[in-house]
Scaffold this active site. Structure first.
Site, PDB file in Angstrom:
ATOM      1  N   ASP A  19      41.286  39.467  45.826  1.00 20.54           N
ATOM      2  CA  ASP A  19      40.991  39.719  44.418  1.00 20.54           C
ATOM      3  C   ASP A  19      40.856  38.371  43.730  1.00 20.54           C
ATOM      4  O   ASP A  19      41.736  37.516  43.865  1.00 20.54           O
ATOM      5  CB  ASP A  19      42.117  40.534  43.776  1.00 20.54           C
ATOM      6  CG  ASP A  19      41.823  40.843  42.314  1.00 20.54           C
ATOM      7  OD1 ASP A  19      40.673  41.214  42.008  1.00 20.54           O
ATOM      8  OD2 ASP A  19      42.736  40.702  41.485  1.00 20.54           O
TER       9      ASP A  19
ATOM     10  N   GLU B  78      35.238  41.315  45.822  1.00 19.67           N
ATOM     11  CA  GLU B  78      34.518  41.944  44.742  1.00 19.67           C
ATOM     12  C   GLU B  78      33.273  41.111  44.476  1.00 19.67           C
ATOM     13  O   GLU B  78      33.350  39.892  44.460  1.00 19.67           O
ATOM     14  CB  GLU B  78      35.394  41.896  43.487  1.00 19.67           C
ATOM     15  CG  GLU B  78      35.709  43.227  42.892  1.00 19.67           C
ATOM     16  CD  GLU B  78      36.669  43.044  41.732  1.00 19.67           C
ATOM     17  OE1 GLU B  78      36.621  43.864  40.834  1.00 19.67           O
ATOM     18  OE2 GLU B  78      37.455  42.085  41.731  1.00 19.67           O
TER      19      GLU B  78
ATOM     20  N   CYS C 215      46.130  53.064  41.286  1.00 14.21           N
ATOM     21  CA  CYS C 215      47.391  52.835  41.983  1.00 14.21           C
ATOM     22  C   CYS C 215      47.108  52.980  43.471  1.00 14.21           C
ATOM     23  O   CYS C 215      46.618  54.014  43.914  1.00 14.21           O
ATOM     24  CB  CYS C 215      48.442  53.853  41.544  1.00 14.21           C
ATOM     25  SG  CYS C 215      49.874  53.893  42.647  1.00 14.21           S
TER      26      CYS C 215
ATOM     27  N   CYS D  22      49.271  56.205  45.140  1.00 13.98           N
ATOM     28  CA  CYS D  22      48.979  57.625  44.940  1.00 13.98           C
ATOM     29  C   CYS D  22      47.555  57.877  44.463  1.00 13.98           C
ATOM     30  O   CYS D  22      47.110  59.022  44.406  1.00 13.98           O
ATOM     31  CB  CYS D  22      49.974  58.233  43.949  1.00 13.98           C
ATOM     32  SG  CYS D  22      49.763  57.607  42.271  1.00 13.98           S
TER      33      CYS D  22
ATOM     34  N   CYS E  44      53.460  52.659  38.078  1.00 11.68           N
ATOM     35  CA  CYS E  44      52.929  54.014  38.243  1.00 11.68           C
ATOM     36  C   CYS E  44      54.080  55.014  38.294  1.00 11.68           C
ATOM     37  O   CYS E  44      55.186  54.689  38.731  1.00 11.68           O
ATOM     38  CB  CYS E  44      52.096  54.079  39.522  1.00 11.68           C
ATOM     39  SG  CYS E  44      51.245  55.656  39.720  1.00 11.68           S
TER      40      CYS E  44
ATOM     41  N   CYS F 228      54.456  57.283  40.282  1.00  8.17           N
ATOM     42  CA  CYS F 228      54.845  57.537  41.665  1.00  8.17           C
ATOM     43  C   CYS F 228      55.960  56.599  42.124  1.00  8.17           C
ATOM     44  O   CYS F 228      56.496  56.745  43.216  1.00  8.17           O
ATOM     45  CB  CYS F 228      53.645  57.432  42.598  1.00  8.17           C
ATOM     46  SG  CYS F 228      53.091  55.742  42.851  1.00  8.17           S
TER      47      CYS F 228
ATOM     48  N   ASP G 195      47.144  41.881  40.623  1.00  7.03           N
ATOM     49  CA  ASP G 195      46.208  41.245  41.554  1.00  7.03           C
ATOM     50  C   ASP G 195      46.367  41.772  42.976  1.00  7.03           C
ATOM     51  O   ASP G 195      45.386  42.042  43.665  1.00  7.03           O
ATOM     52  CB  ASP G 195      46.401  39.718  41.542  1.00  7.03           C
ATOM     53  CG  ASP G 195      46.045  39.109  40.201  1.00  7.03           C
ATOM     54  OD1 ASP G 195      45.207  39.703  39.487  1.00  7.03           O
ATOM     55  OD2 ASP G 195      46.618  38.060  39.857  1.00  7.03           O
TER      56      ASP G 195
END
Ligand SMILES: [Zn+2]
Length: 381
Positions: free
Chosen positions: A186, A276, A330, A333, A350, A352, A359
């Site tokens: 990233d 990316e 996330c 999940c 999150c 979860c 990052d």
């Protein structure tokens, strides 16, 4: 057949430096003479006459003292300049060839290897008409590499280099990539990237480290006679300008070196690298914090290095679409977190139970998405 160029630093003796200067000068002279004759012939006949350096050796006997291949290559350069100017195929044509001025033109010439006239030894390079020039051979060519040509140059900081072009047969690479050996990166404006394990690419801030030094040298330069447009450049100004150029070069060399080291390491360790695809222009805007840091870390250059190094090894660089919401999902999940659009939120939390740096979470998602894209392309084929 493949080509590779390696640039070596040269340390000529005073005598050799004089010969280099002569050759640079003769090349410029011949180029300008040929250009003038072409223009003159066009005026009288409507055609650009073909000219060769040999024609001028009678009127300018000193041309005989320098490497004739260097002059012949200038003829090629001029022909290329005319082709680029008048070619019907080229969409973007160059302007009409210009005369080369003593002050502003690049000090360089190219010579060709003819059965060992150019050769590389442990600590020197042999050149036609010059002899053996002391050099730092930081990299020896492989045994099957043949020397095609060498371009000798003197940079603005006064240093001499020889860029040697090699030709060799490319052995067929039969390596089959292991598509489970993947890494996701990233982009990070501070530290180049964060990978899916949370490791940061680099902490070096070369530009900033040397920035004060550079700024100081530039301030000093701006106070010297010659810094303003209408002023004649003083010797001190020219001296200081060399210092400034030297710092610039130092910074860019360090940066390049660093990017090469990191990209080589990744290309050796992993078979699939997922990144990316980024719009470099929008990255330097204020949303990403410090524009200098963004431009400084050379991510675009890093990606192109990765691309060719992986491809050389029969490995993959997979670019994930820039609209893929890597930092909002996330990775545990799959829930989407629109609040992560706010770049100041550095940690994703999150329901979860996951709490992880934004990052690293993004890098994990980029890796998964990249692997999905890669495997899909294999399924189709
Ligand atoms: Zn979750």
């Amino acid at each position: 057949m493949a080509n590779k160029a390696i640039k070596y630093r040269l340390y000529p003796t005073t005598e050799q430096a004089v010969m280099f200067a002569k050759t640079f000068g003769c090349c410029r002279k011949v180029y300008n003479l040929m250009l003038a004759d072409k223009i003159e012939s066009y005026k009288t006949t409507g055609k650009f006459v073909t000219v060769t350096p040999a024609k001028y050796k009678k009127d300018y006997p000193y041309l005989k003292e320098v490497d004739s291949l260097a002059l012949a290559n200038k003829q090629m350069n001029l022909q290329a300049a005319f082709r680029n100017c008048f070619s019907k195929k080229r969409k973007k044509k160059n302007g009409f060839p210009k005369y080369k001025s003593a002050k502003h033109s690049r000090k360089s010439y190219t010579t060709n290897n003819q059965k060992g006239t150019v050769a590389i030894f442990d600590n020197n390079i042999k050149l036609p008409k010059i002899g053996k020039v002391k050099a730092v051979i930081h990299r020896m060519p492989e045994e099957n590499w043949l020397i095609k040509s060498a371009t000798i140059s003197q940079e603005s900081d006064g240093k001499y280099y020889a860029s040697v072009l090699f030709e060799f047969d490319n052995p067929v690479n039969t390596y089959v990539a292991d598509r489970t050996n993947a890494i996701g990166l990233d982009y990070a404006s501070d530290g180049l990237y964060v990978d899916n394990n949370g490791n940061v690419g680099t902490n070096h801030k070369y530009y900033r480290e040397s920035y004060n030094k550079l700024a100081k040298a530039q301030r000093k330069l701006s106070r010297m006679q010659g810094s303003k447009k209408h002023e004649t450049k003083s010797n001190n100004y020219i001296k200081q300008l060399r210092k400034v150029n030297k710092i610039h070069r130092h910074i860019s060399n360090q940066r390049l070196d660093n990017l090469h080291k990191i990209s080589t390491k990744i290309a050796n360790l992993y078979d699939v690298v997922c990144v990316e695809s980024l719009n470099m222009k929008s990255m330097s805007n204020k949303d990403f914090g410090n524009g200098k840091a963004t431009l400084d870390n050379g991510y675009g250059m890093f990606l192109s290095m990765l691309e060719y190094k992986l491809s050389e090894r029969n490995k993959y660089l997979v670019k994930v679409d820039k609209w893929f919401p890597s930092s909002q999902i996330c990775h545990c999940c799959g829930e989407v977190h629109p609040e992560m659009k706010n770049l100041t939120i550095r940690t994703i939390k999150c329901d979860c139970g996951l709490t992880i740096s934004r990052d690293q979470n993004a890098a994990i998602n980029i890796m998964r998405e990249g692997l999905r894209i890669l495997n899909e392309s294999f399924a189709v084929a």
